[in-house]
Motif scaffolding. Structure first.
Motif, PDB file in Angstrom:
ATOM      1  N   MET A   9      16.225 -23.955 -17.747  1.00  0.00           N
ATOM      2  CA  MET A   9      16.451 -24.196 -18.719  1.00  0.00           C
ATOM      3  C   MET A   9      15.640 -23.163 -20.419  1.00  0.00           C
ATOM      4  N   SER A  46      17.690 -29.405 -18.640  1.00  0.00           N
ATOM      5  CA  SER A  46      16.071 -30.239 -19.284  1.00  0.00           C
ATOM      6  C   SER A  46      16.160 -31.562 -18.648  1.00  0.00           C
ATOM      7  N   THR A  59      11.610 -28.837 -26.775  1.00  0.00           N
ATOM      8  CA  THR A  59      11.232 -28.764 -25.745  1.00  0.00           C
ATOM      9  C   THR A  59       9.350 -29.078 -25.437  1.00  0.00           C
ATOM     10  N   MET A  95       9.349 -31.471 -23.052  1.00  0.00           N
ATOM     11  CA  MET A  95       9.315 -31.799 -21.986  1.00  0.00           C
ATOM     12  C   MET A  95       7.964 -31.090 -20.879  1.00  0.00           C
ATOM     13  N   TYR A 132       5.304 -23.745 -23.602  1.00  0.00           N
ATOM     14  CA  TYR A 132       6.459 -24.173 -24.648  1.00  0.00           C
ATOM     15  C   TYR A 132       5.561 -22.829 -25.653  1.00  0.00           C
TER      16      TYR A 132
END
Length: 421
Positions: free
Chosen positions: A138, A187, A376, A379, A385
């Protein structure tokens, strides 16, 4: 101090002041100077704020660096910047160079995301970072697409050969959709959602966006061509690109690609009318989009520069960013190299090695990568992150400032080698 107008005043003040200083003193490429000086100002503000007590001045300075860059890019200016960059493209030149542009925008972007993901996964394992392989893929999709805004606004200043310049601009314009599709696919692996296969995602992100761009242009361009008012042509173009972007957001397509499609179709239909002896007076249209493009680019680089300092405060980000920059160069050169093997004969006397060197060093990154990195947040964990966002900022800063400022020297060495060969 909060709200749109105070922030707009701050941004415009910095754009005017920094641009004027660069014009009269340092004479760097415009976009590079804005980002570089904004980083310096951001650092100065951060240091000054740290020694102030809780005063109105401190609150004002803190707000100086609080801009929602993701919202600004994805819901505000990105579609207009992409339209401005593509509405003057030469469609005949694209047909001439369709093979290398297609290979670079699709194959090289896919390979670049995979190569970068593998390299970062190996580096994260060595450093003991909590990165899974899907997260690294990702991350690769975030950094793989080159930035059309940076490429068209910086590289064209170096007097590159016409055909080579067009290939680079074409790649950077069309690989956004591929990058977004890869990001959605990888993702989905991270969040364990059923987003479908890569081909299904590509069909939705890319071909759906193309369809929307074609339909919106088919509705709007007749009004654009038939009206006799220059201002109305500008309004129609604004309506076309914003409507295409909103429809794509609603249906889950790539609004970035739809914006590019609208720009290319407007350019193609305009050229078609000129060839048929029915030219349209587009002086006001061209002037408007050039000014808007310059303004939005300026806002983007100033905000990125101001927020860069906050990223540097994140734990381990400096060391990880160094790895990210190195992996980015390796991934870019490897993916471009493999795609170029099948590109056929290159224009302007370029051999494949020189072409690979130029595209590797000219692979600048920008706002789309930052926006994808910011998305993101929900996620992954906070630590992951912060690493993704910090590393993406480092890559964008390095490619824009360092590579951008030395691109001319690299190009001159390449040209010298070609002329001697």
């Amino acid at each position: 101090m909060s709200g749109f107008l105070p922030q707009a005043v701050i941004l415009l003040f910095l754009i005017v002041l920094l641009g004027f200083f660069n014009e009269k003193v340092t004479k760097f490429p415009y976009e590079i100077s804005l980002m570089l000086y904004s980083v310096v100002i951001g650092a100065g503000v951060l240091i000054f704020v740290s020694v102030l007590s809780d005063t109105p001045v401190r609150k004002m300075l803190e707000n100086l660096q609080v801009f929602n860059l993701e919202e600004l890019l994805m819901e505000g200016v990105l579609c207009f910047m992409l339209f401005a960059g593509s509405c003057h493209m030469r469609l005949l030149d694209f047909k001439k160079h369709a093979r290398p542009i297609t290979l670079l925008s699709i194959v090289a972007t896919l390979l670049g995301a995979i190569f970068y993901g593998v390299l970062f996964y190996a580096g994260a394992s060595l450093l003991g970072l909590p990165f899974t392989f899907p997260v690294c893929l990702m991350f690769g999709s975030i950094t793989a697409p080159t930035d059309p805004i940076a490429a068209t606004s910086i590289l064209k200043k170096f007097n590159l050969p016409k055909d080579i310049s067009f290939i680079m601009e074409g790649e950077s314009l069309f690989n956004d959709g591929v990058g977004v599709a890869l990001f959605v696919c990888f993702s989905g692996m991270v969040t364990m959602q059923e987003n479908g296969s890569f081909l299904a995602v590509m069909g939705k992100e890319l071909f759906g966006a193309v369809l929307v761009g074609v339909l919106v242009t088919a509705v709007c361009f007749p009004i654009f061509a038939l009206t006799g008012e220059g201002n109305r042509r500008i309004f129609v173009s604004l309506l076309a690109v914003s409507l295409a972007y909103v429809l794509c957001e609603h249906f889950g397509f790539s609004g970035a690609i739809a914006s590019v499609v609208c720009g290319i179709l407007f350019s193609a239909l305009r050229n078609h009318r000129e060839q048929k002896g029915k030219p349209i007076d587009l002086q006001e249209f061209d002037t408007f989009w050039e000014i808007l493009d310059n303004l939005l680019n300026s806002i983007l680089y100033v905000i990125m520069g101001l927020t860069f300092v906050h990223i540097l405060q994140m734990p381990q980000v400096l060391l990880i960013s160094c790895f990210a920059i190195i992996f980015n160069l390796i991934g870019r050169s490897s993916s471009v190299g493999l795609a170029t093997l099948f590109a056929g004969k290159l224009p302007n006397g370029y051999d494949k090695l020189s072409f690979i060197k130029l595209l590797t060093y000219g692979g600048l990154r920008g706002g789309l990568s930052i926006a994808l990195a910011m998305s993101t947040r929900e996620m992954v964990g906070t630590e992951t992150y912060n690493i993704i966002l910090g590393s993406t900022y480092a890559i964008v800063f390095f490619t824009t400032v360092v590579q951008g400022m030395t691109m001319k020297q690299v190009y001159q060495r390449i040209e010298k080698k070609i002329s001697e060969g």
